[in-house]
Design an enzyme around this catalytic site. Structure first.
Site, short mmCIF file in Angstrom:
data_model
loop_
_atom_site.label_atom_id
_atom_site.label_comp_id
_atom_site.label_asym_id
_atom_site.label_seq_id
_atom_site.Cartn_x
_atom_site.Cartn_y
_atom_site.Cartn_z
N TRP A 102 -6.35 -11.36 0.56
CA TRP A 102 -6.10 -10.03 -0.01
C TRP A 102 -5.34 -10.09 -1.31
O TRP A 102 -5.63 -9.33 -2.24
CB TRP A 102 -5.42 -9.11 1.02
CG TRP A 102 -6.40 -8.66 2.04
CD1 TRP A 102 -6.39 -8.95 3.38
CD2 TRP A 102 -7.58 -7.87 1.82
NE1 TRP A 102 -7.48 -8.38 3.99
CE2 TRP A 102 -8.23 -7.72 3.06
CE3 TRP A 102 -8.16 -7.29 0.70
CZ2 TRP A 102 -9.43 -7.01 3.22
CZ3 TRP A 102 -9.36 -6.58 0.84
CH2 TRP A 102 -9.98 -6.45 2.08
N ASP A 172 2.03 -5.01 -1.30
CA ASP A 172 0.98 -4.52 -0.41
C ASP A 172 1.43 -4.83 1.02
O ASP A 172 1.46 -5.99 1.43
CB ASP A 172 -0.34 -5.23 -0.75
CG ASP A 172 -1.48 -4.85 0.19
OD1 ASP A 172 -1.26 -4.08 1.15
OD2 ASP A 172 -2.61 -5.33 -0.04
N LYS A 196 -4.51 -0.34 9.66
CA LYS A 196 -4.12 -1.51 10.45
C LYS A 196 -2.97 -1.17 11.38
O LYS A 196 -3.03 -1.47 12.55
CB LYS A 196 -3.81 -2.69 9.55
CG LYS A 196 -5.13 -3.21 9.00
CD LYS A 196 -5.15 -4.37 8.13
CE LYS A 196 -6.59 -4.56 7.63
NZ LYS A 196 -6.70 -4.66 6.19
C1 LIG Z 1 -7.28 -4.85 4.92
C2 LIG Z 1 -6.42 -5.08 3.74
C3 LIG Z 1 -6.72 -4.55 2.47
C4 LIG Z 1 -7.97 -3.75 2.19
O1 LIG Z 1 -7.71 -2.41 2.30
P1 LIG Z 1 -8.78 -1.23 2.10
O2 LIG Z 1 -8.06 -0.04 2.61
O3 LIG Z 1 -10.01 -1.59 2.86
O4 LIG Z 1 -9.04 -1.14 0.63
C5 LIG Z 1 -5.81 -4.77 1.44
N1 LIG Z 1 -4.67 -5.47 1.65
C6 LIG Z 1 -4.36 -5.99 2.85
C7 LIG Z 1 -3.09 -6.76 3.03
C8 LIG Z 1 -5.22 -5.81 3.93
O5 LIG Z 1 -4.91 -6.33 5.13
#
Ligand SMILES: *Cc1c(COP(=O)(O)O)cnc(C)c1O
Length: 360
Positions: A102, A172, A196
């Site tokens: 990511w 993030d 998540k």
């Molecule tokens: C799943 C994930 C993403 C992707 O996110 P979207 O909402 O599908 O754009 C980005 N960063 C991390 C750490 C993730 O686990």
């Protein structure tokens, strides 16, 4: 069975939240209308946004120096919105950690807006470990420093906040937001999509230090300008009412049923410990992917000695009601995602299965 869903994302939600959501799809008790058909301009929805924000603020002990926004476009849109705001036209360099799948995705959109320097790249180490702060050498005038707190695919997680506090810190937290207390004052921007750890797909929580919002570079469409969303209290255009409502239910669950993030953290540690203990005990059959000190408490990633054994593991697990255990398509193997809503009972059931499988 929902409670044995170890999916990497969208992840499990608490059973009580699913029950309340089911009810709300037919009729939200206090309104008498389906949540899918209530106006986003209603007083009810304004109160939903306000309470969700208040609850997240309480959970994180977030000071008023930081605003909370509910945006669309997932974490992926933040990969672009952040450098548009903080890098474009600055003539400065943004510093990124490349620690896995990511964080690697977050870098190309930043390069469109200005200079990017990789402060650390874990690819040669197979993305199995994370850097210590002593290994990171910031430029004092960097535009900002970006990293991913939990690499969801590889199963590695920072257990200490990396980097220098003198450089703007952007993180993030999509796969570990609200899984543990954090020192929010050390962050300038935190973002996490819901799917998540805190709800269904469709909404992304952004926590931004208000100071960052002036000045904003030119040429940014209004919908990509954080200020527009702040001014509109996250109701700039039609927001994902349903997703935000479920995030509210999850925030209530964290406050009232779990009892806050210290409690959540203790439960999450216990869940992770339960699985890593089995992996270490049966090391001839389970090979953990992450370096020990960087093991994720959200995504437990491991391999078996052969592809055939992995297939057999997944087949037998599925026959016993477990789901979502197949590793991410980019690296294969097995991944057990144990987000907030995954119960200790379910994790213990998986650890029993792993022990019995190793025995066979
Ligand atoms: C799943 C994930 C993403 C992707 O996110 P979207 O909402 O599908 O754009 C980005 N960063 C991390 C750490 C993730 O686990």
């Amino acid at each position: 069975m929902n409670e044995l869903n170890f999916s990497g994302g969208p992840g499990v939600l608490p059973a009580s939240v699913l029950a309340a959501t089911q009810e709300a799809i037919i009729a939200v008790p206090e309104v008498g209308l389906s949540v899918l058909g209530i106006s986003h301009r209603s007083d009810w929805f304004a109160a939903v946004v306000e309470e969700a924000e208040r609850n997240i603020r309480r959970l994180l002990d977030l000071p008023d120096s930081h605003a909370i926004l509910f945006l669309q476009g997932g974490a992926t849109l933040q990969f672009s919105m952040i450098p548009m705001l903080l890098l474009r036209d600055t003539g400065k360099t943004a510093e990124y950690l490349r620690t896995g799948y990511w964080s690697a995705k977050s870098i190309p959109p930043a390069r469109l807006e200005g200079e990017v320097r990789l402060l650390w790249d874990g690819e040669s180490r197979g993305f199995r470990s994370l850097p210590k702060s002593e290994e990171l050498f910031h430029a004092p005038d960097a535009a900002y420093f970006h990293y991913v707190s939990n690499e969801t695919v590889e199963g590695i997680q920072f257990h200490e906040i990396p980097g220098l506090d003198s450089v703007r810190r952007v993180c993030d937290m999509s796969s570990d937001f609200l899984s543990r207390p954090i020192d929010t004052d050390r962050f300038d921007l935190i973002y996490a999509h819901a799917q998540k750890n805190l709800g269904p797909a469709g909404v992304t929580v952004v926590i931004i230090r208000r100071e960052l919002l002036e000045p904003v570079p030119r040429g940014i469409p209004e919908i990509l300008d954080y200020r527009a969303h702040l001014a509109a209290h996250s109701i700039y255009n039609t927001p994902p009412v349903f997703a935000i409502y479920v995030v509210l239910l999850v925030s209530r669950w964290l406050l009232n049923d779990i009892g806050g993030l210290d409690r959540m953290d203790a439960i999450n540690r216990q869940k992770a410990e339960t699985l890593y203990t089995i992996i270490d005990r049966y090391a001839d059959i389970y090979e953990g992917r992450a370096a020990h000190e960087d093991r994720s408490r959200m995504n437990v990633v491991f391999r078996l000695p052969t592809a055939q054994l992995e297939a057999e593991f997944l087949r037998q697990a599925s026959a016993e009601g477990f789901s979502g255990l197949k590793g991410h398509r980019s690296i294969g193997g097995i991944r057990a995602s144990i987000y907030n809503a995954m119960t200790l009972d379910a994790v213990e059931a998986l650890s029993r299965f792993m022990r019995e499988f190793a025995g066979r």
